[in-house]
Design an enzyme around this catalytic site. Sequence first.
Site, short mmCIF file in Angstrom:
data_model
loop_
_atom_site.label_atom_id
_atom_site.label_comp_id
_atom_site.label_asym_id
_atom_site.label_seq_id
_atom_site.Cartn_x
_atom_site.Cartn_y
_atom_site.Cartn_z
N HIS A 62 10.55 51.54 47.37
CA HIS A 62 9.62 52.51 47.94
C HIS A 62 9.87 53.93 47.43
O HIS A 62 11.00 54.29 47.13
CB HIS A 62 9.75 52.53 49.46
N LYS A 71 16.79 60.71 50.16
CA LYS A 71 17.27 59.87 51.26
C LYS A 71 18.79 59.80 51.23
O LYS A 71 19.39 59.57 50.19
CB LYS A 71 16.71 58.44 51.15
N TYR A 131 18.79 56.09 57.72
CA TYR A 131 18.65 57.05 56.63
C TYR A 131 17.95 58.31 57.07
O TYR A 131 17.07 58.31 57.92
CB TYR A 131 17.97 56.44 55.40
N ASP A 171 5.27 45.05 50.46
CA ASP A 171 6.18 44.88 49.33
C ASP A 171 5.74 43.76 48.39
O ASP A 171 6.03 43.80 47.20
CB ASP A 171 7.60 44.64 49.83
#
Length: 184
Positions: A62, A71, A131, A171
Amino acid sequence: MKATRTALPEVMLLEPKVFGDARGFFFESFNQRVFEEATGVKADFVQDNHSRSARGVLRGLHYQLQQAQGKLVRVVEGAVYDVAVDIRRSSPNFGKWVGEVLSAENQRQLWVPEGFAHGFLVLSETAQFLYKTTDYYAPAHERCIVWNDPQLAIDWFAHGFTGEPSLSAKDQQGKPLAQAEVFA
């Protein structure tokens, strides 16, 4: 905190100082000043995310084209194989990837800066993944590169997982890097 540059120098493996004894352990999972000193990165985190996934779940790869997100990722339960892919067309490392095992046991974190696609495969029975991001989630700008793109040749199975990964519908619709919108 110890920061080690990976084969993609902007992606860094972070190891906090852990204080432990027979009762358990303590560590600072995030300290802005220590993060900046260890990495040389000034990042303003605006959002924290938490996911729980079963063995074999693969999330990614992603990224967001606008509102790009850096991130800082870690695992608080279980273990994952975490992957970052350089998708900056102007980079000498365009299309290259790095992967690290992150686990509750090793307490490592990975810094994945803007301009990289990110994904992970759950290696343990379950994993809780946390995250911090440098920009807000923006579904209209989210993109996905297919996990098994032969051009990338990511070795998802190097750490003992066998079988087919479990993917979200989103996905499953990921594009190969050659067809994906990427950063300049």
